[in-house]
Every structure is written in structure tokens, then in C-alpha cells.
Enzyme design. Sequence first.
Site, PDB file in Angstrom:
ATOM      1  CG  ASP A 185       9.930  32.012 -25.282  1.00 16.57           C
ATOM      2  OD1 ASP A 185       9.524  31.315 -24.899  1.00 16.57           O
ATOM      3  OD2 ASP A 185       8.950  32.824 -25.712  1.00 16.57           O
ATOM      4  NE  ARG A 234       0.637  24.804 -27.306  1.00  5.94           N
ATOM      5  CZ  ARG A 234       1.782  25.346 -27.081  1.00  5.94           C
ATOM      6  NH1 ARG A 234       2.999  24.931 -26.885  1.00  5.94           N
ATOM      7  NH2 ARG A 234       1.825  25.699 -25.334  1.00  5.94           N
ATOM      8  CG  PHE A 273      -3.549  25.284 -16.336  1.00  6.22           C
ATOM      9  CD1 PHE A 273      -3.747  23.526 -16.432  1.00  6.22           C
ATOM     10  CD2 PHE A 273      -2.482  25.591 -16.154  1.00  6.22           C
ATOM     11  CE1 PHE A 273      -2.929  23.205 -17.286  1.00  6.22           C
ATOM     12  CE2 PHE A 273      -1.327  24.573 -17.126  1.00  6.22           C
ATOM     13  CZ  PHE A 273      -1.535  23.164 -17.432  1.00  6.22           C
ATOM     14  CE  LYS A 289      12.076  23.876 -20.467  1.00  6.18           C
ATOM     15  NZ  LYS A 289      11.805  25.334 -20.872  1.00  6.18           N
ATOM     16  CG  ASP A 321       4.639  21.468 -26.348  1.00  3.52           C
ATOM     17  OD1 ASP A 321       4.432  22.076 -24.804  1.00  3.52           O
ATOM     18  OD2 ASP A 321       4.858  22.165 -26.967  1.00  3.52           O
ATOM     19  CB  THR A 355       9.489  21.395 -25.078  1.00  8.71           C
ATOM     20  OG1 THR A 355       8.332  22.140 -25.340  1.00  8.71           O
ATOM     21  CG2 THR A 355       9.560  20.326 -25.669  1.00  8.71           C
ATOM     22  CG  ASP A 398      10.877  26.995 -24.222  1.00  5.93           C
ATOM     23  OD1 ASP A 398      10.601  25.441 -24.230  1.00  5.93           O
ATOM     24  OD2 ASP A 398      10.735  28.123 -24.935  1.00  5.93           O
ATOM     25  CE  LYS A 399       6.748  22.384 -28.939  1.00  4.98           C
ATOM     26  NZ  LYS A 399       5.854  22.811 -29.494  1.00  4.98           N
TER      27      LYS A 399
END
Length: 1005
Positions: A691, A473, A419, A670, A555, A553, A280-281
Amino acid sequence: MDCSLVRTLVHRYVGDIVMVKEDETFPCDLVFLSSSRADGTCHVTTASLDGESSHKTHYAVQDTKGFHTEEDVGGLHATIECEQPQPDLYRFVGRINVYSDLNDPVVRPLGSENLLLRGATLKNTEKIFGVAVYTGMETKMALNYQSKSQKRSAVEKSMNVFLIVYLCILISKALINTVLKYVWQSDPFRDEPWYNQKTESERQRNLFLRAFTDFLAFMVLFNYIIPVSMYVTVEMQKFLGSYFIAWDEEMFDEEMGEGPLVNTSDLNEELGQVEYIFTDKTGTLTENNMEFKECCVGGHVYVPHAVCNGQVLPDTSAIDMIDASPGASGREQEELFFRALCLCHTVQVKEDDEVDGPRKSPDAGRRSAYISSSPDEVALVEGVQRLGFTYLRLKDNYMEILNRDNDVERFELLEILGFDSVRRRMSVIVRSAAGEIYLFCKGADSSIFPRVIEGKVEQIRSRVEHNAVEGLRTLCVAYRRLTQEEHEGVCKLLQAARVALQDRERKLAEAYEQVEKDLVLLGATAVEDRLQEKAADTIEALQKAGIKVWVLTGDKMETAAATCYACKLFRRGTQLLELTTKKLEEQNLHDVLFELSKTVLRCGASLTRDSFSGLSADMQDYGLIIDGAALSLVLKPREDGSSGNYRELFLEICRNCSAVLCCRMAPLQKAQIVKLIKFSKEHPITLAIGDGANDVSMILEAHVGIGVIGKEGRQAARNSDYAIPRFKHLKKMLLVHGHFYYIRISELVQYFFYKNVCFIFPQFLYQFFCGFSQQTLYDTAYLTLYNISFTSLPILLYSLMEQHVGVDTLRRDPSLYRDIAKNALLRWRVFVYWTFLGVFDALVFFFGAYFMFENTTVTSNGQIFGNWTFGTLVFTVMVFTVTLKLALDTHYWTWINHLVIWGSLLFYVVFSLLWGGIIWPFLSYRRMYYVFIQMLSSGPAWLAIVLLVTVSLLPDVLKKVLCRQLWPSATERVQRSPSRPAPADTAPSPDWPLLKDPEPRPRRE
């Protein structure tokens, strides 16, 4: 479902009203009715459910939030309609009908924000009332119970295959001896010698029954070739060896106060076999410590910690406006942007002293402490505080902010459009004190720009792209003014969607789509998430070890790519290949895949593990970027039904890339990526590290799952096989601990099979000289204690402490990891070598002793050696040979090794002297009495022991010497060379690179 009165019973039933106090855990899934807080909210932590340690805010039903006593709740008349129990923690669809007098009921929608889950804990709230909707095994927590799939290491699989081979050998030996026995006994004289005449009943027994009985007898006689004790020793080695990771002080993080955790010891050696790492990032490669860096409003860029328009802002850190100062209209847009950041979020102000009593105002000479489930939101609210606008609180459904003039502004919170990962944005509808109604919306640029009709789009888009390349970001902020009629229409639209029991998500998405449109773009924000310490150094070392690293990720592509450059996954000469939605809009998937395939194969043969280092200068280095939408198309079955073609082509492209970046990935995707590589034709060993709770699926899917103990809770660490405080600790875990674990256990496995061949093959040969009578060569005590006492401790201590090269050497030269790749030490060639070495040694033991006894060896007093002396001599040579073989293989000597190796030999001698030197009263036989002492009193016996042990060890010594001289491995070359200091290019570097520095920087000593 009707609501009954408050129950205090242990067992909760659907419809019971339950009161829960602060710091208590919810006993079942509850619909939130009311709380002791005036605004009808409560805070909960769900660490036991999804690992998120942050406080989450839940909202009581609007018509019941005023019920603060048991009497009030007891008078409630309502019914609840909801969906059937299902395991999704973040989804709940229902509605409540509240009856008041004889009027028609008031219908209110129920969503996940109204549901308090079993297992969650109440925080910062004195008490709440809720009605049970799911209880027992129907709660979401119970429905999420799932057993982890059993993971088995490659070593364990090899052990089982080798065991089957030895089982076949055992059956073959027993079958051969049974057949030869009846062939040999076909002569009547041999069948019934004078000393073993058969009885009449034995003569009349069925031939097949006798043969089967003899076959079973031979199976029992030779069963010691199956190393049952090996499995016990392996389990002990794994269990005890796992403590070496937990005790490693270098893997302890002082800042966090955490060390590594070992949740399973079954996969220790698998750490030395990893070929693919999926990481993961956010929070894994980066710190997950968000810091507000800048914002762009109407084309003007603001950076904290400087001066704005030549003056320092009151009560805040200063800001620097890079561009020219805005005019009057620009000033209005600027303040509207800051107000949007203060209002468009779900952040809560942390309580101070009392739970529900009076507390200090957040603006009373101190900075507010904010809590939220999203660290990005906290960073934005804290950042805008430094820019002059402070979010104070949400009180009685009014949001209060402190503006630059130290005036408190109040906005009524009308609606929250939460969201979600599909929309990738959130909105709030608020009413100002002047009666103006605003919709403020913030989200990803890809979801905001298509809905914008006004604003400086190009300037802001340019800044967003610039910040994304820098690794920041980004979020875009927009707004829309609503008239009273438009607001009423929005309320009706949202209410209709929220009370729907069928397809509520789809209807809400359609409603949000209609509301969040015709927006005016205000600006964009940039938040930085720094790389973890030594993340780049760790990835570089893993690549040198021949391990391919993939980043998975959620992102956006530009941000993730900048991170990959900063952590040296992508290098200056890396040619990036894209398989993204943007690319697929220009060409179809088939053409893009074939074009990429031609590109990567143009330079020649595929990059194999043996040749790949990620650092080759004479071969083009490729990096692949793929997004979630493109991956879905790759994995989607083709219209002609040939689902595997695109997958194989995609895998072929990935094999020829030094690194792969998968962006915009959902948690399930993933896991799909990991599974795709895991079950490819090479069947590589995979490792997943993350994480957050969104990484759990890939952690469970990979051969080895590692959780990073980070800021997103403990869900990943709890579901992983191992947990580490920082990503940098992965380097030592694989290159040092994993290397040692594999070397140790592979030697253990091969050694056990070897010493059992040495043990039983002489027994097999002995049957040819005793008429296949199942006569044992060794005494019963020796048969029992061989694997238990005489040869067990040396190999156990070897498998715990052996270091064939030093720790510093393994750190300095990651390429040594390749020597053990692909289960190198447990391949068939190595297994056959150890087996034939055992057969050779057994032949030397047996026939060496046999030829010395051929001329009737006698002792000094003229006595003749018997069969028990012969067996004892063979056993003695065998014990010394297999123990000294292990001593020759040992590179790392400690006093414990000396104690167990020489102590085991001494124990054997002492035991044999006592066993044969005393007449034990509990024994019914005396066959071993004085045998060992008599053997040692003979000079030829001493000569035989020394000579046979030397001859047995000689081939293995010669083989090692020749191989080391003629065909040395990298590890053997390092063993021969003297220790040398680490070269400058592998010295530790101060790896705290900013993501805005994508190019590799020179290291400092």
C-alpha cells in the site's frame, strides 16, 4: 549560482526567484527562501511524487526567512552551491552563501528539508519565495520518470509458442504441396493437359522461380491456419473482461468509498496462475490506523482509559498505572518522559480557519488536530495528550505544550536530528524556560539500548519484548542533559557536517553518532496496528489454494511474527526457523544454512504445489524468518566467486516452508526477494501486494502487482496492475475472477487453433484431388467471413461469460484453484489434443463428403453436384461442428449464449441463401449462384450434414465422459455433485483479531 530577480515568465531558469501561492504546484525544484508564515515554514503534499498524502513541513533558510515581499527578495545577494541533479527524492546536498554589505558571507547548509520539489503542492501557507536550482528535465520529478517493464502473461507466451508451431505447419504444408506438384507434373501429359496449355513464356521461365512462386501461392492459400483474428478477439476479451472486476460490488468498500481499479487488462488471466504472494504488513495486512496502547516509564506501565493513582486526570481521558505508583524521583522521570513525547517529533498542528490569520488556540476547549508524515508520531502525540500533556504548536521556533496543571510550557527548538532508516531513531535538542538543555531521543529498541548508560533497562527491555510478541509497535525514549559548552560543541559538529558538499550523509551519520550517546533511558511506548477485516480468512483460503504467502516488512521480528500468527500465516504447530543476524552471530552463514536445510528435508521429499496446503496434519509445518542483514549475506557473492550456491540452498529451504517472514526489509530488498523467486528454476508466477511507496519496487518486479488503496497515498495503486481497497478482496480477485479469466481465455486460445485446423486442413487435402493447382475449396466470401462473422461471436461471448462452476463453489473450495495451476489448460498435451481433434474433424468433413460424392450424387432433378457444392457442403458441416463443439463445452447458459450460438448458425444459413440466391451486380463471377439452395434440396446432403456433424463431435464427447468417470479432476467432481452449503469451518469469520491473540480462535457463524 547567483540569484536574479523574480520572474513571471513561463520558462524558469536556474537562479530565478519564484513566488508560489497556496494550492499551486511548484514549477521546478526550489530552495525555500521565505514564506508568509512567521516561523519560516510551509506545508506541502507530495502525492504526485511518492504517493504520500500527508502534509510535510519544510523550513526556509534561516537568514532569508524574514523576506516577505518581492522588494525584500529582490535585494538578496547570495550564491548557492549544490550537487549535480540526481533522482533521489529524499536527498539534497548544498549550501547557500548569503552576502550582507562587505562582511564575509554567512554559510548555511541546505538539505532535503529546504528543497521544494517540482510536482509537490503548497498547503496551509499563503505564499512562499524560492530560488530555482533544478529545472526542466533536471528536476527530481523528471529524473524519476521511468517506463514500466512490459509484463506478459503465461497465456500470451503460450500463444506465441503455439503460433510458431502453426507457422511451421503452414510452411510444411506449402513446401509439401510445392514438391508434390512438381513430382506430379513430372509427367508431360499432366504438366500440360489440353485444357491448360502453357504459353511459350511460361515454358521458358526458370524452374526455381516457378517453384518459389508456387510456394508463395500455397502459403497464401493455407495462411488462414494462422489465427490472426485470435489476437484481436483476445484483446477484446481482456479489455471487456476487465470491467467485471471494476463492476464487482462485493469488492467495493463503503467506508472508503473506493472500488477496485484495473490499470492494465493484459494480466487478467495471470490472476489465475499465482503461486507466490509477497505482501507488505503495515497497511496491507493491518489497518495502518495506529492507536496508542500503553507506555512504560521506569518500569511502571500506563494504559489510557483508566484512573491514575486513584484520580481522574483533568481534561483528559483517564489512565491506569498497572504497577505501584512511582515515588518523587519516579514522578519527575514520568513527567520528563511525557515531555519527551510532546517534543521529540515532527508533528504539525492543523490550521483551523485562516491560513495565516488568527486561529483558535489548540487548548481552547478542544482536542488538537495533528498532521504528520508518520501515523506513529500522531498516535504518540494523541496518546500522551490522553495522559495529561498536550502539544500545542511550534511558533517562532518555540514548541509549546500544556502540562497536567494546565500551564503552558515553552521550549526553544535548537536542533532536529531527523529520522532515517539506517539509524532508526530521531532526536531533538531543546532549551527549557529555566535554561536547561535537553537532548530527547526516540527510536527502535535495537538503536536505543546500546547507547544507554543509565535507567531501568532490564524492566523496560522485558516490557518491550512482551509488547512485541503481542504484535504492538514499540519505541524507546531516552534523554541526555547538555551543558552550554557541550551544546556549542554539538552545534559546531553538526554545522561542519551539514555544510559539507562531499560525503555529507556519512559525516552527518558520524556526527549523530557522537551526539546521540550516553543516554538515560526513560521508557518505551506501544502502538497497536489492528489486522484488517478477514485478513486471516483470506490467507487461509490462499494457502488452501496452494499459494505460498510471504510477508515482507520493515518491522522488527517479534512484531511481525505476532502479526503472522494472528493472520494464521503461522499456526500453532508451525516450527519456526530463524535466519537472522542474531543467529549469524553464533554461527557462520554456511553452517546455519546447512543446518536449516537438514531440518526441513528431514521429513522427506519437498513440499510440492500439488501436495502442499499449509494445513497438513501428518507432515511437519515449517515457517522461516529472515531479516534484511541476513538476506544481504545470502545474496552477496562468496569469496570463492560461487555466488549461486547460497542462493540455491536458501531457495531450497524456502520451498520446504509453508510460509516465510522477511523482516527489517528495505524497499530494494523486497524487490530482490521477488526477483529471486521469480527467476528460480521453477519460474513460478509471483504476485506482490502493498500500500505504500516503499512497496512500489516489488510491485513492479512481480508478474502481477496489486496496490492497496490505503492511508499511505496512491503511489502503490498508481504503479500497480490492479488496485483494491482491502486485502480481503484479494481472495475473490484470485480464486474467482482469476480462475474464470484463465478458464475462459485458455478455451478461447485452444478453440481458435482448433477451428482453424478444421478450416484449412480440408483445403490441404483438396489439393491432392485438384492436381496441386492452388484451387480453393471454399468460396471467397466463406474464406473471409469464417473467422469474422460465422464463428467469432460465440467464442467471444463464451470467453466473457463462461462459469464452469459457480462463484460460491470457488469461494467455498479454494483447492479448485490447483486444477488450473502451472498453465494446466495450455500445456503441450492439451494443445496436441485440440490440434489432433481438429485434424480428425477435418478428415471427417472432407472424406465424409467425398465418399458421398464418389458415386456422383445427384439432386432430385438429376443434376450433378460440382466442386463448389462439394466445398459448400464441407464448409456447412464445419461451421455447425465447431459451433456445436463450443455449445457442448458451455456450462453456464444465458439468453445471450443462446442468441449468439444459434444466431450464428442462423446467420450462416441466411447469408448462404442470400449469397447464392441473388445475382449480385457487383460480382464478376456467378459460381455460387443457386449452389446452397441446390445442396439443401438434396436428401443425401441433409443426411451428410447430420451424420458428419455427429461423427465429428462423438470422439470429444466420449473422451469427456470417460475422463469424468475414470479420472475426474476436482473441478469435475464438484460439477457432478449437487450444490451443498458451506461447511462451518469455512464460514466467514469476524476477522478483526487483535495482534495480541496469536493463536487461532474458533470461528463463529
